[in-house]
Design a protein around this motif. Sequence first.
Motif, mmCIF file in Angstrom:
data_model
loop_
_atom_site.group_PDB
_atom_site.id
_atom_site.type_symbol
_atom_site.label_atom_id
_atom_site.label_comp_id
_atom_site.label_asym_id
_atom_site.label_seq_id
_atom_site.Cartn_x
_atom_site.Cartn_y
_atom_site.Cartn_z
ATOM 1 N N LEU A 76 31.825 66.770 94.122
ATOM 2 C CA LEU A 76 32.720 66.001 93.256
ATOM 3 C C LEU A 76 32.171 65.976 91.828
ATOM 4 O O LEU A 76 32.917 66.160 90.861
ATOM 5 N N ASN A 77 30.874 65.783 91.704
ATOM 6 C CA ASN A 77 30.230 65.784 90.388
ATOM 7 C C ASN A 77 30.391 67.142 89.703
ATOM 8 O O ASN A 77 30.695 67.218 88.507
ATOM 9 N N ILE A 80 34.094 67.566 88.530
ATOM 10 C CA ILE A 80 34.393 66.804 87.320
ATOM 11 C C ILE A 80 33.818 67.520 86.099
ATOM 12 O O ILE A 80 34.461 67.606 85.051
ATOM 13 N N SER A 84 35.929 69.072 82.804
ATOM 14 C CA SER A 84 35.675 68.420 81.516
ATOM 15 C C SER A 84 35.412 69.452 80.424
ATOM 16 O O SER A 84 34.821 70.491 80.669
ATOM 17 N N LEU A 156 36.246 56.921 96.213
ATOM 18 C CA LEU A 156 35.503 57.399 95.045
ATOM 19 C C LEU A 156 36.204 58.608 94.415
ATOM 20 O O LEU A 156 36.319 58.696 93.185
ATOM 21 N N PHE A 157 36.690 59.523 95.250
ATOM 22 C CA PHE A 157 37.400 60.695 94.754
ATOM 23 C C PHE A 157 38.657 60.282 93.986
ATOM 24 O O PHE A 157 38.906 60.778 92.883
ATOM 25 N N ILE A 159 39.461 57.347 92.555
ATOM 26 C CA ILE A 159 39.146 56.625 91.325
ATOM 27 C C ILE A 159 38.632 57.582 90.252
ATOM 28 O O ILE A 159 39.042 57.517 89.092
ATOM 29 N N THR A 160 37.747 58.489 90.634
ATOM 30 C CA THR A 160 37.175 59.434 89.674
ATOM 31 C C THR A 160 38.242 60.378 89.133
ATOM 32 O O THR A 160 38.294 60.632 87.922
ATOM 33 N N MET A 161 39.102 60.894 90.006
ATOM 34 C CA MET A 161 40.138 61.819 89.545
ATOM 35 C C MET A 161 41.175 61.101 88.685
ATOM 36 O O MET A 161 41.686 61.673 87.721
ATOM 37 N N ARG A 163 40.581 58.599 86.686
ATOM 38 C CA ARG A 163 39.936 58.440 85.385
ATOM 39 C C ARG A 163 39.940 59.765 84.614
ATOM 40 O O ARG A 163 40.212 59.807 83.416
ATOM 41 N N GLN A 164 39.661 60.877 85.329
ATOM 42 C CA GLN A 164 39.627 62.190 84.681
ATOM 43 C C GLN A 164 41.019 62.596 84.199
ATOM 44 O O GLN A 164 41.167 63.126 83.096
#
Length: 187
Positions: A76-77, A80, A84, A156-157, A159-161, A163-164
């Motif tokens: 996942l890191n 992202i 980016s 977590l996936f 929420i992170t996606m 935000r991205q």
Amino acid sequence: MSEGDSVGESIHGKPSVVAAFFTRIGQIYQSWLDKSTPFYAVRWAATLLLTAVYMIRVYILQGWYIVTYALGIYHLNLFIAFLSPKVDPSLLDEDEGPSLPTKQNEEFRPFIRRLPEFKFWHSATKGIVIAMICTFFDAFNVPVFWPILVMYFIMLFCITMKRQIKHMIKYRYLPFTHGKRTYKEET
């Protein structure tokens, strides 16, 4: 500096057999990486196959869920970083550095990733190989209730996606462009 003080050298100043062996292995490995660079579909297919083998191994052994969770977080890191831009537009002032075009008539600037595709593939594959090696040692088989890890990873996936994607919309960049737009001439 006296004779034999540098790393990998024997007393007489010649490279040691062990250092020469690992240097040669590194050169062969780099050669294979260089040869595989243009074949992105084959590289990713091999990585997906390796992932399937790893998942089957974890399923059959019924363990190593913490290792799998850590591998998922690592991937996942990497993903992202792949999505980016190299220069984060939220950290730049208006007059500092390159910026992404915000209007239709602005000059085209290609999207430059923070993590290029080849490094993304290489890091993801190394992560899978390391996770596979960890499944051979019982010390990494920590007993956990795996459904909680799965739910936490999904949360977590998402929420992170989210935000991205908000970041991508706010700064108007799309990481999957394939070049400058061309328009047909009207005659």
